[in-house]
Design a protein around this motif. Structure first.
Motif, short mmCIF file in Angstrom:
data_model
loop_
_atom_site.label_atom_id
_atom_site.label_comp_id
_atom_site.label_asym_id
_atom_site.label_seq_id
_atom_site.Cartn_x
_atom_site.Cartn_y
_atom_site.Cartn_z
N MET A 188 -7.71 -16.24 -23.49
CA MET A 188 -7.16 -15.03 -22.89
C MET A 188 -6.08 -15.40 -21.86
N ASP A 189 -4.92 -14.78 -21.97
CA ASP A 189 -3.85 -15.03 -21.02
C ASP A 189 -4.21 -14.49 -19.65
N LYS A 190 -3.83 -15.24 -18.63
CA LYS A 190 -4.04 -14.79 -17.26
C LYS A 190 -2.69 -14.63 -16.57
N ILE A 191 -2.60 -13.61 -15.72
CA ILE A 191 -1.36 -13.34 -15.00
C ILE A 191 -1.51 -13.85 -13.58
N ASP A 192 -0.53 -14.60 -13.11
CA ASP A 192 -0.57 -15.13 -11.75
C ASP A 192 -0.51 -14.00 -10.74
N LEU A 193 -1.35 -14.08 -9.70
CA LEU A 193 -1.39 -13.04 -8.68
C LEU A 193 -0.04 -12.85 -7.97
N PRO A 194 0.68 -13.91 -7.60
CA PRO A 194 2.00 -13.71 -6.97
C PRO A 194 2.96 -12.92 -7.86
N PHE A 195 2.87 -13.16 -9.18
CA PHE A 195 3.72 -12.42 -10.11
C PHE A 195 3.36 -10.94 -10.10
N VAL A 196 2.06 -10.65 -10.07
CA VAL A 196 1.59 -9.27 -9.99
C VAL A 196 2.11 -8.61 -8.72
N GLU A 197 1.95 -9.27 -7.61
CA GLU A 197 2.38 -8.71 -6.32
C GLU A 197 3.88 -8.45 -6.30
N ASP A 198 4.65 -9.36 -6.90
CA ASP A 198 6.10 -9.20 -6.94
C ASP A 198 6.52 -7.99 -7.77
N ILE A 199 5.94 -7.85 -8.96
CA ILE A 199 6.29 -6.73 -9.84
C ILE A 199 5.86 -5.40 -9.24
N VAL A 200 4.60 -5.35 -8.79
CA VAL A 200 4.08 -4.10 -8.23
C VAL A 200 4.89 -3.69 -7.00
N GLY A 201 5.15 -4.64 -6.12
CA GLY A 201 5.91 -4.32 -4.91
C GLY A 201 7.30 -3.81 -5.23
N ARG A 202 7.96 -4.46 -6.19
CA ARG A 202 9.33 -4.06 -6.55
C ARG A 202 9.35 -2.66 -7.18
N VAL A 203 8.42 -2.41 -8.08
CA VAL A 203 8.40 -1.11 -8.76
C VAL A 203 8.12 0.02 -7.77
N LEU A 204 7.08 -0.16 -6.95
CA LEU A 204 6.73 0.90 -6.00
C LEU A 204 7.83 1.12 -4.97
N GLN A 205 8.47 0.03 -4.55
CA GLN A 205 9.57 0.16 -3.60
C GLN A 205 10.73 0.93 -4.21
N MET A 206 11.12 0.57 -5.44
CA MET A 206 12.25 1.23 -6.08
C MET A 206 11.94 2.69 -6.41
N GLU A 207 10.72 2.96 -6.80
CA GLU A 207 10.37 4.35 -7.10
C GLU A 207 10.33 5.20 -5.84
N SER A 208 9.82 4.65 -4.73
CA SER A 208 9.83 5.40 -3.48
C SER A 208 11.26 5.62 -2.99
N GLU A 209 12.12 4.63 -3.21
CA GLU A 209 13.52 4.77 -2.82
C GLU A 209 14.22 5.86 -3.64
N SER A 210 13.79 6.04 -4.90
CA SER A 210 14.40 7.08 -5.73
C SER A 210 14.13 8.47 -5.15
N ILE A 211 12.95 8.65 -4.55
CA ILE A 211 12.62 9.94 -3.93
C ILE A 211 13.43 10.13 -2.65
N ILE A 212 13.56 9.07 -1.86
CA ILE A 212 14.34 9.14 -0.61
C ILE A 212 15.81 9.44 -0.93
N CYS A 213 16.35 8.77 -1.95
CA CYS A 213 17.75 9.02 -2.34
C CYS A 213 17.93 10.44 -2.85
N LEU A 214 16.93 10.95 -3.56
CA LEU A 214 16.99 12.32 -4.06
C LEU A 214 17.11 13.31 -2.91
N GLU A 215 16.31 13.09 -1.88
CA GLU A 215 16.37 13.98 -0.71
C GLU A 215 17.74 13.93 -0.05
N LYS A 216 18.30 12.74 0.06
CA LYS A 216 19.58 12.58 0.73
C LYS A 216 20.74 13.16 -0.08
N SER A 217 20.61 13.14 -1.41
CA SER A 217 21.70 13.63 -2.25
C SER A 217 21.49 15.09 -2.70
#
Length: 207
Positions: A1-30
């Motif tokens: 069974m393939d295992k995913i490195d925890l740092p890789f998980v943290e990097d992807i999750v952090g980037r996605v949630l950050q970019m998605e939250s920024e999309s809402i902030i940008c929506l409000e501003k525009s």
């Protein structure tokens, strides 16, 4: 069974949630509050139905938006684009509002619907990333929801853009609910089931 490195998980999750939250902030501003207010007033005073449509992920957003309108007693339903082009447009009347969601504003199935909708006389609202698309140019209202970048590395998965579209209409639905004086008893009438219905029944009995 393939295992995913925890740092890789943290990097992807952090980037996605950050970019998605920024999309809402940008929506409000525009946000164009004039278009937002005008659209909300049109829906508030609609004598017919609110119909949503879209393909793929936009269709999923359209279904959610239609359900949320129904939850505040604004009669709404999702119309499948493929069904619409094969007779389903017969459900649309001149008193209706139809919200067409297409990120690029060029979805062929929706483009093919536009002339029929114009002939029927329904109010057309196109939701797209810009107002230069073929659909936006002939719509009664164009709601622009620009997203600079989707979180995935290919910039292709409609994630942040879908979230921003849903958030836009969440805000509109809550505005209409508050302005129309929607009460707990109104909610209970149409939502008697599940944990929400149980909570509302308990709260209304106490009041």
């Amino acid at each position: 069974m393939d295992k995913i490195d925890l740092p890789f998980v943290e990097d992807i999750v952090g980037r996605v949630l950050q970019m998605e939250s920024e999309s809402i902030i940008c929506l409000e501003k525009s946000m164009d509050y004039f278009i937002f207010k005008n659209t909300a007033e049109i829906i508030l005073n609609c004598k017919g139905k609110v119909i949503t449509t879209g393909c793929g992920t936009s269709g999923v957003a359209a279904r959610k938006i239609a359900h949320s309108f129904s939850c505040i007693r604004r009669p709404a339903f999702f119309l499948s684009p493929s069904e619409a082009l094969h007779g389903g447009l017969g459900a649309v009347t001149k008193d209706d509002i139809i919200i067409l969601i297409s990120k690029g504003g060029r979805t062929q199935e929706l483009v093919n619907m536009m002339q029929s909708l114009i002939t029927i006389g329904a109010m057309t609202i196109v939701v797209a990333e810009n107002n230069f698309s073929p659909m936006a140019k002939v719509a009664d209202i164009c709601i622009e929801i620009p997203i600079q970048q989707e979180p995935d590395s290919f910039n292709m998965l409609a994630t942040a853009s879908t979230l921003a579209t849903i958030a836009y209409f969440d805000a509109m639905i809550i505005l209409i609910k508050e302005w129309a004086g929607f009460k707990k008893n109104d909610f209970l009438l149409i939502h008697p089931g599940g944990a929400v219905g149980e909570r509302l029944l308990h709260e209304t009995k106490k009041e």
